[in-house]
Design a protein around this motif. Structure first.
Motif, PDB file in Angstrom:
ATOM      1  N   THR A  31       3.328   7.976   0.792  1.00 38.17           N
ATOM      2  CA  THR A  31       1.765   7.700   0.718  1.00 38.17           C
ATOM      3  C   THR A  31       0.952   8.605   1.684  1.00 38.17           C
ATOM      4  OG1 THR A  31       2.301   6.264   2.777  1.00 38.17           O
ATOM      5  CG2 THR A  31       2.501   5.288   0.715  1.00 38.17           C
ATOM      6  N   PRO A  45      -6.887  -0.144   6.903  1.00 38.85           N
ATOM      7  CA  PRO A  45      -8.165  -0.730   6.575  1.00 38.85           C
ATOM      8  C   PRO A  45      -9.174  -0.811   7.888  1.00 38.85           C
ATOM      9  CG  PRO A  45      -6.172  -2.236   7.351  1.00 38.85           C
ATOM     10  CD  PRO A  45      -5.747  -0.899   7.178  1.00 38.85           C
ATOM     11  N   HIS A  70     -11.213  -2.750   9.129  1.00 38.39           N
ATOM     12  CA  HIS A  70     -11.263  -3.819  10.038  1.00 38.39           C
ATOM     13  C   HIS A  70     -10.371  -3.854  11.245  1.00 38.39           C
ATOM     14  CE1 HIS A  70      -7.622  -6.341   9.287  1.00 38.39           C
ATOM     15  NE2 HIS A  70      -7.851  -5.883   7.962  1.00 38.39           N
ATOM     16  N   ASP A 127      -4.565  -8.667   6.769  1.00 35.40           N
ATOM     17  CA  ASP A 127      -3.980  -7.771   6.174  1.00 35.40           C
ATOM     18  C   ASP A 127      -4.202  -6.399   6.714  1.00 35.40           C
ATOM     19  OD1 ASP A 127      -2.857  -5.949   4.395  1.00 35.40           O
ATOM     20  OD2 ASP A 127      -4.047  -6.539   2.545  1.00 35.40           O
ATOM     21  N   TYR A 128      -2.984  -6.037   7.232  1.00 41.87           N
ATOM     22  CA  TYR A 128      -2.940  -4.643   8.098  1.00 41.87           C
ATOM     23  C   TYR A 128      -2.882  -3.469   7.131  1.00 41.87           C
ATOM     24  CZ  TYR A 128      -3.103  -8.145  11.808  1.00 41.87           C
ATOM     25  OH  TYR A 128      -3.417  -9.030  12.584  1.00 41.87           O
ATOM     26  N   TRP A 129      -2.754  -3.674   5.981  1.00 38.45           N
ATOM     27  CA  TRP A 129      -2.202  -2.406   5.210  1.00 38.45           C
ATOM     28  C   TRP A 129      -3.360  -1.553   4.410  1.00 38.45           C
ATOM     29  CZ3 TRP A 129       2.853  -1.022   4.559  1.00 38.45           C
ATOM     30  CH2 TRP A 129       4.049  -1.964   5.118  1.00 38.45           C
ATOM     31  N   PRO A 130      -3.178  -0.310   4.527  1.00 36.22           N
ATOM     32  CA  PRO A 130      -4.313   0.500   3.862  1.00 36.22           C
ATOM     33  C   PRO A 130      -4.463  -0.239   2.507  1.00 36.22           C
ATOM     34  CG  PRO A 130      -2.334   2.023   4.532  1.00 36.22           C
ATOM     35  CD  PRO A 130      -2.093   0.484   4.648  1.00 36.22           C
ATOM     36  N   GLU A 131      -5.745  -0.251   1.954  1.00 37.16           N
ATOM     37  CA  GLU A 131      -6.253  -0.879   0.825  1.00 37.16           C
ATOM     38  C   GLU A 131      -5.348  -0.095  -0.567  1.00 37.16           C
ATOM     39  OE1 GLU A 131     -10.454  -0.191   0.574  1.00 37.16           O
ATOM     40  OE2 GLU A 131     -10.980  -1.355   2.451  1.00 37.16           O
ATOM     41  N   GLU A 132      -5.073   1.225  -0.480  1.00 34.53           N
ATOM     42  CA  GLU A 132      -4.528   1.489  -1.691  1.00 34.53           C
ATOM     43  C   GLU A 132      -2.995   1.081  -1.968  1.00 34.53           C
ATOM     44  OE1 GLU A 132      -7.238   4.507   0.053  1.00 34.53           O
ATOM     45  OE2 GLU A 132      -5.781   3.296   0.958  1.00 34.53           O
ATOM     46  N   ARG A 156      -0.131  -2.088  -1.805  1.00 34.12           N
ATOM     47  CA  ARG A 156       0.141  -3.531  -1.544  1.00 34.12           C
ATOM     48  C   ARG A 156       1.163  -3.752  -0.210  1.00 34.12           C
ATOM     49  NH1 ARG A 156       2.043  -6.186  -7.132  1.00 34.12           N
ATOM     50  NH2 ARG A 156       0.060  -5.917  -8.282  1.00 34.12           N
ATOM     51  N   ARG A 157       0.886  -5.019   0.422  1.00 33.69           N
ATOM     52  CA  ARG A 157       2.127  -5.224   1.548  1.00 33.69           C
ATOM     53  C   ARG A 157       3.235  -5.062   1.027  1.00 33.69           C
ATOM     54  NH1 ARG A 157       0.989  -8.799   5.651  1.00 33.69           N
ATOM     55  NH2 ARG A 157      -0.960  -9.548   4.323  1.00 33.69           N
ATOM     56  N   GLU A 204      -4.596 -17.219   3.097  1.00 31.10           N
ATOM     57  CA  GLU A 204      -5.318 -16.537   1.876  1.00 31.10           C
ATOM     58  C   GLU A 204      -5.836 -17.512   0.898  1.00 31.10           C
ATOM     59  OE1 GLU A 204      -1.939 -14.101   0.719  1.00 31.10           O
ATOM     60  OE2 GLU A 204      -2.354 -12.692   2.354  1.00 31.10           O
TER      61      GLU A 204
END
Length: 441
Positions: free
Chosen positions: A361, A367, A369, A401-406, A408-409, A439
């Motif tokens: 990646t 993200p 936030h 959600d702590y993952w990059p927007e590009e 998925r978890r 969610e």
């Protein structure tokens, strides 16, 4: 022996010379035919590779791989005699390029006279790669039939090109029955050994599968002219045990490491102690053993029992504090703890998966936030906006959600239903339910 000298290539015509009366016992008992070789019937018997080649009257080049004292040299000499070939031998310990050239030149000359040559190369793994390549044209042309002997794994020590032109035959470590047969032959020649039955068994065990060593020990007993039979204790004082084969940079070293680690992983504390003792008795560095224990505590136990890593590091501190031999007990304790602990490789698998994902990646931004915003500009572009402080949330869990927007978890860590990880698994499943509920809100 002639092949011990670098300027000499030992050669014989078909037929074996009788040893001198004052020759060492091992030489006087050297087998005179292939069916007299003990312990290697899987090769020399009628259904074995060597037995079949001799029956056909034609040998292919081969590498005899086995421990010391198992009959490699004897088999090579007997092979030449069995099929009527000229026998030439060199030792890679004492020979160089000039000796190889001489051996090949003599083999060429013999071939012109209609005589085939079996070239026996003792310790063939000691020749470097270039020297090994030098055999190839002569083997391919049939100038010589190569029989190499090695105690080291040919896969690691011999060129692939040479291995492709030779059959690797594995000689077995001599078992108690084979060693007992050698002692029977010695006693038929020299008379009964001055040993009680129990001491005779102890003598066999002390040889550690090495027939030559056993006969040398027997010769020492004969030479001492002992008046009364020795019991095992008296024998132990009179003779030394054979030192275990354990070269720290050779295959035996890695075989024991592998066996030990797999016994730990397989929760067999007694086998784990046995292999660890084999290593330490043979002179392995205790700190090396401790490093391997620490690795096993993380790789094979992980969070199934987090105390395993603590125990191993404590054993390292205890050993460094106490030294040998007292410190070995701490290593034993850590070994037993790891062997009897619940097992999980979930942390190890998570490590591999997460590293792979990180490489794939690249430089994706987290993200916005969850990014700190120490400046006004950073706040203006959205850094930290909407961050949910988990301690303020119900159950201390926001479900953000702590993952990059590009991407998925992803799930790298999957705890097992064993030991402490059973509790970790319950927590993760509980948080997954909370996350799903929030969610949907």
């Amino acid at each position: 022996m002639a092949d011990l000298f670098p300027d000499t290539v030992a050669t014989t015509a078909p037929g074996l010379d009788q040893p001198r009366e004052d020759a060492p016992l091992a030489d006087r008992l050297r087998p005179r035919a292939l069916d007299e070789v003990v312990g290697q019937e899987h090769l020399t018997g009628a259904e074995g590779a060597i037995g079949r080649m001799v029956a056909a009257g034609r040998l292919s080049s081969m590498i005899l791989w086995g421990p010391p004292g198992t009959g490699k040299t004897s088999i090579a000499r007997l092979l030449a005699d069995a099929v009527g070939m000229r026998f030439a031998s060199i030792s890679a310990v004492f020979s160089g390029v000039a000796d190889l050239k001489k051996a090949f030149a003599e083999a060429d000359k013999a071939a012109q006279a209609g005589q085939r040559t079996l070239l026996f190369v003792d310790e063939i793994h000691r020749f470097n790669r270039a020297q090994q390549d030098g055999f190839l044209p002569f083997v391919e042309r049939g100038t010589v039939t190569l029989v190499g002997a090695t105690t080291e794994n040919p896969s690691f020590e011999l060129n692939a090109a040479l291995l492709s032109r030779a059959q690797v035959l594995i000689l077995r470590r001599l078992d108690a029955a084979a060693l007992g047969s050698l002692l029977d032959k010695a006693e038929a020649l020299e008379g009964l050994l001055p040993l009680t039955p129990d001491a005779r068994e102890a003598l066999v065990a002390s040889a550690d599968g090495d027939g030559r060593f056993l006969l040398n020990q027997a010769e020492t007993l004969y030479a001492a002219q002992i008046p009364a039979p020795l019991d095992p204790g008296e024998l132990g004082k009179f003779l030394q045990r054979r030192v275990a084969v354990y070269d720290k940079d050779r295959e035996g070293h890695y075989n024991l490491i592998s066996a030990w680690h797999k016994a730990l992983r397989g929760s067999d504390p007694d086998a784990a102690l046995y292999y660890m003792a084999r290593m330490l008795v043979a002179g392995e560095e205790p700190l090396f053993v401790l490093r391997r224990l620490v690795r096993a505590a993380s790789e094979d136990i992980g969070l199934a029992d987090p105390q395993a890593l603590v125990q191993c590091l404590a054993a390292k501190d205890a050993y460094e504090f106490l030294g040998s031999p007292e410190g070995e007990l701490a290593i034993v304790q850590a070994c037993l703890y790891c062997a009897t602990a619940p097992k999980s490789n979930a942390a190890y698998m998570a490590f591999k998966s997460s590293w792979r994902s990180a490489k794939e990646t690249g430089s994706l931004m987290p993200p916005a936030h969850i990014l700190n915003a120490p400046t006004k500009l950073m706040k203006d572009v959205g850094y930290g906006k909407g961050y949910a402080y988990d301690h303020d949330a119900d159950e201390g869990f926001s479900g953000a959600d702590y993952w990059p927007e590009e991407i998925r978890r992803q799930q790298f860590y999957t705890p097992v239903e064993r030991g402490f990880e059973r509790e970790v698994r319950k927590r993760l499943e509980y948080w997954a339910r909370l996350r799903a509920e929030r969610e949907q809100e």
